[in-house]
Design a protein around this motif. Sequence first.
Motif, mmCIF file in Angstrom:
data_model
loop_
_atom_site.group_PDB
_atom_site.id
_atom_site.type_symbol
_atom_site.label_atom_id
_atom_site.label_comp_id
_atom_site.label_asym_id
_atom_site.label_seq_id
_atom_site.Cartn_x
_atom_site.Cartn_y
_atom_site.Cartn_z
ATOM 1 N N ALA A 42 1.197 -1.251 -0.027
ATOM 2 C CA ALA A 42 -0.102 0.097 -0.398
ATOM 3 C C ALA A 42 0.876 1.102 0.116
ATOM 4 O O ALA A 42 0.622 2.159 -0.882
ATOM 5 N N VAL A 43 2.089 1.277 0.413
ATOM 6 C CA VAL A 43 2.667 2.366 0.624
ATOM 7 C C VAL A 43 3.849 2.909 -0.530
ATOM 8 O O VAL A 43 4.113 3.455 -1.096
ATOM 9 N N VAL A 44 3.931 1.530 -0.946
ATOM 10 C CA VAL A 44 4.743 1.674 -2.449
ATOM 11 C C VAL A 44 4.097 1.892 -3.558
ATOM 12 O O VAL A 44 4.084 2.509 -4.681
ATOM 13 N N LEU A 45 2.563 1.325 -3.766
ATOM 14 C CA LEU A 45 1.432 2.321 -4.661
ATOM 15 C C LEU A 45 1.254 3.327 -3.345
ATOM 16 O O LEU A 45 1.128 4.293 -5.358
ATOM 17 N N ILE A 46 0.621 4.271 -3.094
ATOM 18 C CA ILE A 46 1.018 5.092 -2.691
ATOM 19 C C ILE A 46 1.872 6.513 -3.781
ATOM 20 O O ILE A 46 1.714 7.575 -3.779
ATOM 21 N N LEU A 47 3.341 5.909 -3.222
ATOM 22 C CA LEU A 47 4.571 6.016 -3.337
ATOM 23 C C LEU A 47 4.285 6.890 -4.948
ATOM 24 O O LEU A 47 4.807 7.880 -5.876
ATOM 25 N N LEU A 48 3.992 5.821 -5.358
ATOM 26 C CA LEU A 48 4.529 5.512 -7.228
ATOM 27 C C LEU A 48 3.008 6.433 -7.854
ATOM 28 O O LEU A 48 3.008 6.890 -8.827
ATOM 29 N N ARG A 49 2.084 6.377 -7.269
ATOM 30 C CA ARG A 49 1.075 7.267 -7.795
ATOM 31 C C ARG A 49 0.884 8.898 -7.388
ATOM 32 O O ARG A 49 0.906 9.684 -8.190
ATOM 33 N N PHE A 50 2.169 8.988 -5.953
ATOM 34 C CA PHE A 50 2.860 10.172 -6.244
ATOM 35 C C PHE A 50 3.671 10.878 -7.041
ATOM 36 O O PHE A 50 3.469 11.442 -7.768
ATOM 37 N N ILE A 51 4.355 9.861 -7.466
ATOM 38 C CA ILE A 51 6.005 10.334 -8.483
ATOM 39 C C ILE A 51 4.917 10.020 -9.560
ATOM 40 O O ILE A 51 5.288 11.457 -10.498
ATOM 41 N N GLU A 52 3.738 9.101 -10.168
ATOM 42 C CA GLU A 52 3.251 9.730 -11.605
ATOM 43 C C GLU A 52 2.347 11.404 -11.389
ATOM 44 O O GLU A 52 2.920 11.954 -12.047
ATOM 45 N N ASN A 53 1.496 11.719 -9.938
ATOM 46 C CA ASN A 53 1.035 12.866 -10.177
ATOM 47 C C ASN A 53 2.669 14.164 -10.456
ATOM 48 O O ASN A 53 1.683 15.069 -10.992
ATOM 49 N N SER A 54 3.391 14.172 -9.776
ATOM 50 C CA SER A 54 4.627 14.740 -9.793
ATOM 51 C C SER A 54 5.323 14.955 -10.951
ATOM 52 O O SER A 54 5.748 15.856 -11.004
ATOM 53 N N VAL A 55 5.797 13.872 -11.649
ATOM 54 C CA VAL A 55 6.401 13.703 -12.673
ATOM 55 C C VAL A 55 5.644 13.613 -13.746
ATOM 56 O O VAL A 55 6.297 13.975 -14.167
ATOM 57 N N VAL A 56 5.352 12.879 -13.886
ATOM 58 C CA VAL A 56 5.008 11.756 -15.354
ATOM 59 C C VAL A 56 3.932 12.677 -15.202
ATOM 60 O O VAL A 56 3.777 13.084 -16.338
ATOM 61 N N GLU A 94 12.917 20.505 -11.385
ATOM 62 C CA GLU A 94 13.370 20.280 -12.819
ATOM 63 C C GLU A 94 12.518 19.783 -13.167
ATOM 64 O O GLU A 94 11.983 21.123 -14.129
ATOM 65 N N ILE A 95 10.940 19.930 -12.725
ATOM 66 C CA ILE A 95 9.644 20.157 -13.939
ATOM 67 C C ILE A 95 9.366 21.223 -14.009
ATOM 68 O O ILE A 95 9.211 21.905 -14.784
ATOM 69 N N GLY A 96 9.435 22.644 -12.935
ATOM 70 C CA GLY A 96 9.019 24.036 -13.443
ATOM 71 C C GLY A 96 10.396 24.068 -14.077
ATOM 72 O O GLY A 96 9.850 25.590 -14.769
ATOM 73 N N ASP A 97 11.145 23.418 -14.211
ATOM 74 C CA ASP A 97 12.570 24.491 -15.147
ATOM 75 C C ASP A 97 12.385 23.841 -16.271
ATOM 76 O O ASP A 97 12.585 24.878 -17.157
ATOM 77 N N LEU A 98 11.312 22.518 -16.407
ATOM 78 C CA LEU A 98 11.422 22.363 -17.667
ATOM 79 C C LEU A 98 10.154 23.287 -17.899
ATOM 80 O O LEU A 98 10.255 23.558 -19.840
ATOM 81 N N ALA A 99 9.547 23.004 -17.724
ATOM 82 C CA ALA A 99 8.178 23.893 -17.954
ATOM 83 C C ALA A 99 8.636 25.417 -18.399
ATOM 84 O O ALA A 99 7.584 26.232 -19.574
ATOM 85 N N ARG A 100 9.034 25.960 -17.662
ATOM 86 C CA ARG A 100 9.504 27.484 -17.690
ATOM 87 C C ARG A 100 10.523 27.673 -19.018
ATOM 88 O O ARG A 100 10.436 28.282 -20.373
#
Length: 168
Positions: A42-56, A94-100
Amino acid sequence: VGSEMCIRDRDYDGILTGDPAELAKSLSLLTYITIAMFILMAVVLILLRFIENSVVTPIRAMSRVTRDFIISDSEVSADEVADRCAVYADRDNEIGDLARSLGKLTRDVADYVHDIESLTRDKQAYRAELAIARQIQMELVKRDFDSMDGTGVRISGCLLYTSPSPRD
């Protein structure tokens, strides 16, 4: 080897002989391990969801809008790309840098394309004007230089330029 057998025999002794206390202890341990595994998943799935929402998800969104901008048939403007990337530009990573960077890049590309189109139009206008001037000049130049006696005429010319004297 003998001490290993004793440890193995002792560990499984309760299960093999059917001792209820040892069997309950083993099942309790398996239950705890199973619960710990589910919590870890459950912790790994929550962490993966967070990574997906914040990076992917941001990378996919910026990639999609940039791809639409690149396609010449698309109706996506540079300002629209910059606006869609601005959603992520406030991030301090890095996502902000890429967006700018993508926002600036698309605006710069649009400016360069506009400048090139303007220069091309100007160049075509100059070529048209020069073609008209050449045509007018060619019409003014006499092409048949035969003399009356048929010997031909030799034409020579010289252009002299004198600068005005300081006394004038």
